[in-house]
Design a protein around this motif. Structure first.
Motif, PDB file in Angstrom:
ATOM      1  N   LEU A  44       5.124  18.523 -12.348  1.00 40.38           N
ATOM      2  CA  LEU A  44       4.730  17.627 -13.429  1.00 40.38           C
ATOM      3  C   LEU A  44       5.006  16.214 -12.948  1.00 40.38           C
ATOM      4  N   LEU A  45       3.999  15.357 -12.983  1.00 41.19           N
ATOM      5  CA  LEU A  45       4.119  14.021 -12.415  1.00 41.19           C
ATOM      6  C   LEU A  45       3.746  12.949 -13.422  1.00 41.19           C
ATOM      7  N   GLN A  46       4.619  11.959 -13.512  1.00 41.67           N
ATOM      8  CA  GLN A  46       4.317  10.736 -14.250  1.00 41.67           C
ATOM      9  C   GLN A  46       4.108   9.625 -13.228  1.00 41.67           C
ATOM     10  N   VAL A  47       3.105   8.797 -13.455  1.00 43.83           N
ATOM     11  CA  VAL A  47       2.817   7.669 -12.570  1.00 43.83           C
ATOM     12  C   VAL A  47       2.977   6.399 -13.383  1.00 43.83           C
ATOM     13  N   CYS A  48       3.849   5.507 -12.925  1.00 44.30           N
ATOM     14  CA  CYS A  48       4.128   4.272 -13.666  1.00 44.30           C
ATOM     15  C   CYS A  48       4.380   3.158 -12.657  1.00 44.30           C
ATOM     16  N   ALA A  49       3.585   2.111 -12.717  1.00 46.87           N
ATOM     17  CA  ALA A  49       3.710   1.038 -11.736  1.00 46.87           C
ATOM     18  C   ALA A  49       5.049   0.321 -11.839  1.00 46.87           C
ATOM     19  N   ASP A  50       5.581   0.144 -13.046  1.00 56.10           N
ATOM     20  CA  ASP A  50       6.781  -0.669 -13.261  1.00 56.10           C
ATOM     21  C   ASP A  50       7.730   0.050 -14.213  1.00 56.10           C
ATOM     22  N   LEU A  51       8.916   0.366 -13.720  1.00 57.78           N
ATOM     23  CA  LEU A  51       9.921   1.065 -14.532  1.00 57.78           C
ATOM     24  C   LEU A  51      11.096   0.169 -14.905  1.00 57.78           C
ATOM     25  N   ASP A  52      10.934  -1.142 -14.793  1.00 57.10           N
ATOM     26  CA  ASP A  52      12.053  -2.045 -15.050  1.00 57.10           C
ATOM     27  C   ASP A  52      12.504  -2.025 -16.510  1.00 57.10           C
ATOM     28  N   GLN A  97       8.666  14.844 -11.569  1.00 61.99           N
ATOM     29  CA  GLN A  97       8.587  13.719 -10.647  1.00 61.99           C
ATOM     30  C   GLN A  97       8.023  12.485 -11.333  1.00 61.99           C
ATOM     31  N   ILE A  98       8.566  11.341 -10.935  1.00 61.71           N
ATOM     32  CA  ILE A  98       8.012  10.042 -11.345  1.00 61.71           C
ATOM     33  C   ILE A  98       7.647   9.295 -10.067  1.00 61.71           C
ATOM     34  N   ILE A  99       6.445   8.745 -10.038  1.00 58.33           N
ATOM     35  CA  ILE A  99       5.976   7.954  -8.900  1.00 58.33           C
ATOM     36  C   ILE A  99       5.781   6.525  -9.383  1.00 58.33           C
ATOM     37  N   THR A 100       6.390   5.582  -8.679  1.00 60.97           N
ATOM     38  CA  THR A 100       6.341   4.178  -9.102  1.00 60.97           C
ATOM     39  C   THR A 100       6.177   3.280  -7.885  1.00 60.97           C
ATOM     40  N   LEU A 101       5.780   2.027  -8.104  1.00 58.62           N
ATOM     41  CA  LEU A 101       5.597   1.102  -6.990  1.00 58.62           C
ATOM     42  C   LEU A 101       6.921   0.638  -6.404  1.00 58.62           C
ATOM     43  N   ASN A 102       7.873   0.312  -7.271  1.00 56.24           N
ATOM     44  CA  ASN A 102       9.155  -0.226  -6.816  1.00 56.24           C
ATOM     45  C   ASN A 102      10.285   0.449  -7.578  1.00 56.24           C
ATOM     46  N   ALA A 103      11.433   0.546  -6.945  1.00 57.06           N
ATOM     47  CA  ALA A 103      12.590   1.135  -7.614  1.00 57.06           C
ATOM     48  C   ALA A 103      12.950   0.289  -8.828  1.00 57.06           C
ATOM     49  N   PRO A 104      13.319   0.926  -9.936  1.00 51.99           N
ATOM     50  CA  PRO A 104      13.685   0.146 -11.129  1.00 51.99           C
ATOM     51  C   PRO A 104      14.915  -0.708 -10.867  1.00 51.99           C
ATOM     52  N   LYS A 105      14.940  -1.898 -11.472  1.00 54.43           N
ATOM     53  CA  LYS A 105      16.072  -2.807 -11.260  1.00 54.43           C
ATOM     54  C   LYS A 105      17.331  -2.318 -11.952  1.00 54.43           C
ATOM     55  N   GLU A 120      17.585  15.752 -12.592  1.00 52.72           N
ATOM     56  CA  GLU A 120      16.555  16.789 -12.472  1.00 52.72           C
ATOM     57  C   GLU A 120      15.162  16.214 -12.247  1.00 52.72           C
ATOM     58  N   ILE A 121      15.036  14.881 -12.345  1.00 57.02           N
ATOM     59  CA  ILE A 121      13.744  14.229 -12.143  1.00 57.02           C
ATOM     60  C   ILE A 121      13.764  13.451 -10.830  1.00 57.02           C
ATOM     61  N   GLN A 122      12.827  13.785  -9.956  1.00 51.90           N
ATOM     62  CA  GLN A 122      12.723  13.107  -8.663  1.00 51.90           C
ATOM     63  C   GLN A 122      11.981  11.785  -8.842  1.00 51.90           C
ATOM     64  N   LEU A 123      12.544  10.725  -8.266  1.00 54.90           N
ATOM     65  CA  LEU A 123      11.896   9.415  -8.299  1.00 54.90           C
ATOM     66  C   LEU A 123      11.350   9.109  -6.914  1.00 54.90           C
ATOM     67  N   HIS A 124      10.053   8.848  -6.829  1.00 54.69           N
ATOM     68  CA  HIS A 124       9.404   8.554  -5.556  1.00 54.69           C
ATOM     69  C   HIS A 124       8.803   7.155  -5.588  1.00 54.69           C
ATOM     70  N   LEU A 125       8.991   6.397  -4.535  1.00 56.48           N
ATOM     71  CA  LEU A 125       8.210   5.178  -4.354  1.00 56.48           C
ATOM     72  C   LEU A 125       6.821   5.598  -3.895  1.00 56.48           C
ATOM     73  N   ALA A 126       5.805   4.976  -4.447  1.00 54.58           N
ATOM     74  CA  ALA A 126       4.433   5.405  -4.191  1.00 54.58           C
ATOM     75  C   ALA A 126       4.110   5.411  -2.698  1.00 54.58           C
ATOM     76  N   ALA A 127       4.520   4.371  -1.978  1.00 52.49           N
ATOM     77  CA  ALA A 127       4.203   4.304  -0.551  1.00 52.49           C
ATOM     78  C   ALA A 127       4.803   5.495   0.192  1.00 52.49           C
ATOM     79  N   ASP A 128       6.039   5.858  -0.142  1.00 52.74           N
ATOM     80  CA  ASP A 128       6.679   7.003   0.510  1.00 52.74           C
ATOM     81  C   ASP A 128       5.985   8.306   0.128  1.00 52.74           C
TER      82      ASP A 128
END
Length: 199
Positions: free
Chosen positions: A132-140, A165-173, A180-188
């Motif tokens: 299950l994947l969520q895609v969010c450009a900005d998690l700040d 899994q959550i896929i985002t552009l940049n790690a949240p500040k 239990e939820i994997q955080l991935h940077l989109a480029a990686d």
């Protein structure tokens, strides 16, 4: 057909209902049958202009009565058809992730939980592995992160074997998802498979 193309590409990564589109055309005096609109949508997919996803469900009826989510095959079309002339970065990232899932051979659907939360993708590999994947450009924003996590956790009740899994552009500040939820940077994430093939 032109009206449909403009509608679909101006609302990339959005829900599209043939019934609602048919009603809109009818209100503008355009006489066209629903079967014709279904055929047009199939032709646009066959021509590789766009991809559409149906709802993740074992019920054929639920899949048929719920809207489809539609994505352009070329993200460059998003700015071209945008009413503002700008590309929504979140929608473009979501589209890129879908393309990569499809390239990897995954069966992809979207999710609407019983509580009404949306999850961008349910993906199943040829070996049966689920995600299950969520895609969010900005998690700040803490509210944004909480919304994405809540939807994944709710969907996990229906798909307990799926990785979250959550896929985002940049790690949240500030703030991170629960363990239990994997955080991935989109480029990686986008490069994972290529690196595995080259390794």
């Amino acid at each position: 057909m032109h009206w449909m193309v403009r509608q679909l590409l101006a609302n990339a990564a959005g829900a599209f209902s043939i019934n609602k589109f048919h009603a809109d055309l009818k209100s503008h005096g355009v006489a066209v049958g629903k079967d014709t609109l279904h055929a047009y949508l199939a032709h646009l997919e066959d021509a590789f202009l766009l991809s559409s996803l149906d709802l993740a469900s074992d019920s054929e009826r639920r899949r048929q009565v719920n809207p489809r989510k539609v994505y352009p095959v070329d993200t460059g079309l998003m700015a071209l058809f945008s009413r503002s002339g700008n590309t929504n970065v979140g929608d473009a990232l979501e589209t890129a992730v879908l393309h990569e899932l499809q390239r990897r051979g995954e069966q992809v659907n979207y999710v609407r939980t019983h509580a009404g939360f949306a999850v961008d993708f349910h993906a199943r590999s040829l070996t049966g592995r689920e995600a299950l994947l969520q895609v969010c450009a900005d998690l700040d924003s803490p509210d944004t992160l909480a919304r994405e996590v809540r939807a994944l956790q709710d969907a996990a009740a229906t798909w307990p074997e799926a990785t979250l899994q959550i896929i985002t552009l940049n790690a949240p500040k500030s703030g991170m998802p629960p363990p239990e939820i994997q955080l991935h940077l989109a480029a990686d994430w986008l490069l994972q498979r290529q690196e595995a093939q080259q390794g």
